[in-house]
Motif scaffolding. Sequence first.
Motif, short mmCIF file in Angstrom:
data_model
loop_
_atom_site.label_atom_id
_atom_site.label_comp_id
_atom_site.label_asym_id
_atom_site.label_seq_id
_atom_site.Cartn_x
_atom_site.Cartn_y
_atom_site.Cartn_z
N ILE A 1 0.72 -1.03 -0.06
CA ILE A 1 0.00 0.12 -0.10
C ILE A 1 1.01 1.23 0.16
CG2 ILE A 1 -1.56 1.34 1.25
CD1 ILE A 1 -2.84 -1.26 2.36
N GLU A 2 1.84 1.24 0.87
CA GLU A 2 2.74 2.41 0.90
C GLU A 2 3.54 2.56 -0.36
OE1 GLU A 2 6.63 3.66 0.63
OE2 GLU A 2 6.31 1.56 0.94
N MET B 1 2.39 2.07 -3.42
CA MET B 1 1.57 2.45 -4.40
C MET B 1 1.26 4.04 -4.09
SD MET B 1 0.26 0.29 -6.77
CE MET B 1 -1.34 0.96 -6.98
N ILE B 2 0.98 4.49 -2.93
CA ILE B 2 0.67 5.75 -2.40
C ILE B 2 1.95 6.70 -2.86
CG2 ILE B 2 0.23 7.31 -0.68
CD1 ILE B 2 -1.48 4.96 0.60
N THR B 3 2.97 6.39 -2.48
CA THR B 3 4.58 7.32 -2.59
C THR B 3 4.78 7.33 -4.09
OG1 THR B 3 5.74 5.42 -1.82
CG2 THR B 3 4.83 6.78 -0.31
N VAL C 1 6.42 13.16 -1.04
CA VAL C 1 5.64 12.23 -0.99
C VAL C 1 6.34 11.00 -0.90
CG1 VAL C 1 3.34 10.85 -1.69
CG2 VAL C 1 3.56 13.40 -1.55
N GLY D 1 7.75 7.65 2.07
CA GLY D 1 7.40 5.99 2.21
C GLY D 1 8.81 5.41 3.03
#
Length: 445
Positions: free
Chosen positions: A90-91, A93-95, A128, A132
């Motif tokens: 998840i981390e 993907m987001i970052t 961003v 991560g």
Amino acid sequence: MHFFSVDMNMVKGLTNREKQTFKLHMIYSILEGVVLGVLALNEFVFIKSINGSNYQLGFLFQFSMIVFLFLIFINEFLKRSKNKRRLLRIEGMITRLPMFGIAFFPHTPEAFSGDSIYHYIFLAIFLVYFLGHPIEKPLINLFLKSNYRHKNFGLLYSYATTANKVVMLVVTFAYGMLLDVDNYAFIYVFPVVATLSIASIFILSNIKYTPKKLVEESEVSFFKSIKKSAKRMYCILKTNHSYRHFEIGFMLYGFAFMTTVTVIYIFFDEELHLNYSSVAFYRNSYNIIAIATLPFFGKLLGALDPRKFGVITYLSLALYLFFLAITQYFPYYTTVFSVQIYYTLILYIVFHGFFAATMPLLWNIGSAYFGDDDDADIYQSIHLWLTGLRAVFAPLSGVFFYEVFGFTFSFALAISALIIAIFVMKWSYNKRFLHADLKPQTTGT
């Protein structure tokens, strides 16, 4: 698969779990080599193509380190997370997803002139991305330390790091030449980098991890747990004297490193007037030496006290800064295929190579030698939190020192900090009673 079999034959008696972990670790390292090969020129892209200011450049580097301050909160979050592999995905993907936004940047110099909005968008995208790291770094250390036996940890890590540097070497040179042809090539390169970086995180998350300690449901509130975690970090630093001295040395090293990173890019641009191909050469040619010596240093770290190993790292950094600094007084060079090769910078490359071979080992896994396997994440979390702490002031201080006192003072100050760090490591190691803090098998000669 042949590449993997060759590497694993170099280490006798690997367990099946170690072999599987090493394969995933190696693939991750290769993909990250592409990512890091591009990011190696990120600061120079920011000042040369995007036309960012010196202090904005300082912020760009600062972001990569200051995010570790959040570890005092994230450490508790990681401890409570029952599915750490899913959390890592998840981390990732987001970052990484915001990097795709760079594809919409304009391709004209006018768009980046003055106080352009694109300066701030670029900085925000990488803030961003760096956010991560406080999740990734402790989890990577935990996954690997849980699957590699102590005697193989440093060596297997060095093989994966070697592969990472080989790929990084090729990519940085190719990217530098591409940027010389088109200063705005980063616009279509970064979406590719984002894709590969997401893939690498997903591959790494496939490493099997079974916690040896049962995860207990806690009735204590999250913030009370954070306070408890902070106390635990403080107690480790207070009671583990060897580890505390190790981190004091790292604080001095970190000050030297962080105050000069941004200044070096400014030095390349304003003092030496290098093109992208030349910067790519100096940013990466030292990796040839690092690649050749990493397996040796990987074995050495497994047999040597980390404080003694740190002396090698700090001395090599001090020497490469020295030869970089004197280049402004001996500005003699030859040009080979559009690359300006300064004679004094040949020694800069040599000592930078030793630094590049030893620092990834010391910085990423050195802290793991001071505690039990199940505590590898907390020790690395402390180590990274202290990295964030010095990032609060060091990068921008470096820009300030340069603008007020010049290049020579900035480099001399960093070298002085490194000399003090070397004395701290030697003093700590010579205090024989402190060896009791280390696990018996890690105390070397």
